[in-house]
Scaffold this active site. Structure first.
Site, PDB file in Angstrom:
ATOM      1  N   ASP A 193      -6.043   1.645   8.387  1.00 38.85           N
ATOM      2  CA  ASP A 193      -5.435   2.032   7.448  1.00 38.85           C
ATOM      3  C   ASP A 193      -5.766   1.825   5.943  1.00 38.85           C
ATOM      4  O   ASP A 193      -5.765   2.667   5.110  1.00 38.85           O
ATOM      5  CB  ASP A 193      -4.174   1.099   7.399  1.00 38.85           C
ATOM      6  N   GLY A 194      -7.131   1.069   5.710  1.00 37.97           N
ATOM      7  CA  GLY A 194      -7.824   0.955   4.594  1.00 37.97           C
ATOM      8  C   GLY A 194      -8.484   2.313   4.213  1.00 37.97           C
ATOM      9  O   GLY A 194      -8.671   2.448   3.166  1.00 37.97           O
ATOM     10  N   ASN A 296       0.847   3.144  -0.618  1.00 38.50           N
ATOM     11  CA  ASN A 296       1.592   2.073  -0.162  1.00 38.50           C
ATOM     12  C   ASN A 296       2.410   1.281  -1.271  1.00 38.50           C
ATOM     13  O   ASN A 296       3.709   1.381  -0.960  1.00 38.50           O
ATOM     14  CB  ASN A 296       0.453   0.924   0.210  1.00 38.50           C
ATOM     15  N   ASP A 326       6.499 -15.017  -8.317  1.00 40.91           N
ATOM     16  CA  ASP A 326       5.343 -14.727  -8.334  1.00 40.91           C
ATOM     17  C   ASP A 326       5.023 -12.999  -8.773  1.00 40.91           C
ATOM     18  O   ASP A 326       3.894 -12.825  -8.927  1.00 40.91           O
ATOM     19  CB  ASP A 326       4.810 -14.696  -6.965  1.00 40.91           C
TER      20      ASP A 326
END
Length: 478
Positions: A193-194, A296, A326
């Site tokens: 996927d990267g 993404n 966060d």
């Protein structure tokens, strides 16, 4: 009981971080403040409204002729559409969509204006994919196609010693990100996927069709097996394949007004002549607004800081809520099975026109992830009350530091990533959910009579054979 008695209780003044004006009041007040006339519509006479466009998102209706000394039309601002913008239907110089009835996205097919000739191959770094990489290059070169590879790959391939590569070396080119951007007809990914995210980062506007072979660690977005690459290439070149348009988010970073004035003043004070003034002005304009496309997600978090993130969330310029935690994830449907899924959001099919807003560890029990229409515009602003800076990342890269009053505008881009499907748009997604993420994997419930179904017996037999084969291999190895 006396109904006239009023029981007064002290009022609590609590800041619940909600918008001060409701959605209906905001649009109405805008019309009244601008001095527009809001009048009744004439039910007896039909007129054609003249629409005048003032800018990209705002339209105003021209007033209609008067009847009985009464205006017959109302003039007000049109709200932004909740629908996603229509994506570009041209993918690279030769790729487009085959015309289908009712524009059904589930039966979208790839169509070539002319056969693809320039192929870009991008692989996962490392020696594991080098044999397949060389094999694919040779097969494409023997088809008399132009092959483009990244500069680092072109330097490491043994063109001088490899006879086959040396024979076709004139058609294997190093890919130049600036000059060869508009030449590519088809992209072949060899990795996980990267690797696909790397392709999306390279092609920040129109992206050619992408054929992805699963050669990485996860492979949720890469449905094809390299063993059948010859058959797959023949089908792709002929155009007889389904294509999924994966929407992307356009992320624009705008610095706060104070920072703009301070940076401009400091740069102008240090410059001595007119030429340096022009250079500094260009530099400030580049820094004032930075844009990226995300396949993404866009993540705004606290980064290395130890304090909570303090962000203000706006939708179509209306304040929605304050994010204290966060950070915040704004995800595409494609990214809903990535970082957003790990943070607790729902998984959304890539064909759904939507954006996912997911907080990261919010300091609130009631702040849950939400799904909003793809046509809206999100604005995330670093609050004035923040103690330290925030950090932004796009698809896990392109990291930027955000200071007080800095804004991030996020909308749906008109440039999707056309991914070639193995089966179809639905089949690939559900197969990835089952095989990659093991979605809803559970031992089946037994019957009341204690007997097992035939499927259970077959599964039990397969498990026993696997165990026996594994024990045999271990015994032979010892």
């Amino acid at each position: 009981m006396n109904d006239n008695v009023n029981y007064h209780s002290p009022q609590r003044t609590v800041n619940y971080q909600r918008r001060s004006v409701s959605v209906g009041e905001s649009s109405l007040q805008t019309c009244l403040d601008d001095g527009f006339e809001i009048c009744g519509e004439n039910q007896t006479t039909k007129y054609a409204l003249n629409i005048e466009q003032l800018d990209e998102n705002d339209y105003i209706c021209a007033p209609l002729p008067r009847s009985n000394n009464q205006p017959t039309a109302k003039t007000c601002w049109r709200a932004r559409s909740a629908f996603a913008p229509s994506p570009k239907s041209n993918f690279g110089p030769k790729g487009t969509l085959k015309k289908v009835q009712n524009n059904d996205q589930l039966i979208q097919r790839l169509h070539w204006i002319s056969p693809p000739y320039n192929i870009l191959i991008i692989r996962k770094p490392g020696p594991q994919t080098m044999p397949e990489f060389r094999e694919l290059i040779l097969k494409l070169l023997k088809r008399r196609l132009n092959v483009y590879i990244e500069i680092s790959e072109h330097m490491h391939l043994p063109f001088a010693t490899d006879i086959e590569l040396k024979e076709h070396a004139e058609r294997c080119h190093a890919f130049d990100h600036e000059n060869d951007f508009f030449k590519i007809d088809l992209i072949i990914c060899m990795g996980g996927d990267g690797t696909l995210l790397h392709v999306s980062n390279i092609f920040q506007k129109s992206c050619p069709p992408v054929l992805s072979f699963s050669m990485g660690s996860l492979g949720f977005l890469t449905p094809f097996d390299f063993k059948h690459h010859e058959k797959i290439l023949n089908e792709v070149v002929s155009g007889n394949v389904a294509v999924l348009l994966r929407t992307r988010l356009k992320c624009s970073i705008v610095k706060g007004l104070k920072r703009q004035s301070l940076s401009a003043a400091s740069l102008l004070s240090t410059s001595s002549d007119d030429t340096t003034n022009e250079e500094t002005n260009k530099h400030t304009n580049k820094d004032d607004k930075i844009s990226h496309l995300a396949l993404n997600e866009v993540v705004i978090d606290r980064g290395p800081n130890s304090y909570l993130s303090n962000l203000d969330l706006y939708i179509n310029d209306r304040f929605i809520t304050k994010v204290q935690g966060d950070g915040l994830i704004v995800s595409t449907p494609t990214g809903s099975t990535a970082y957003a899924m790990a943070a607790g959001s729902s998984m959304v099919h890539p064909n759904v026109p939507a954006m996912v807003i997911c907080p990261i560890c919010p300091h609130s029990l009631s702040f849950r992830p939400i799904v909003v229409p793809a046509g809206i515009e999100l604005k995330v602003k670093v609050s004035e009350e923040t103690r330290l800076t925030a950090w932004l990342s796009v698809d896990g890269r392109n990291r930027h530091e955000l200071h007080q009053q800095d804004c991030v505008h996020i909308t749906t881009s008109v440039y999707p990533v056309p991914s070639i499907c193995r089966f179809d748009q639905l089949g690939d997604w559900f197969e990835s959910l089952a095989d990659i993420l093991h979605w809803n994997l559970r031992k089946s419930q037994g019957r009341l009579d204690g007997s097992h179904s035939p499927q259970h017996d077959v599964q039990l037999h397969e498990d026993q054979t696997k165990k026996s084969s594994s024990t045999e291999t271990t015994s032979s190895s010892t």
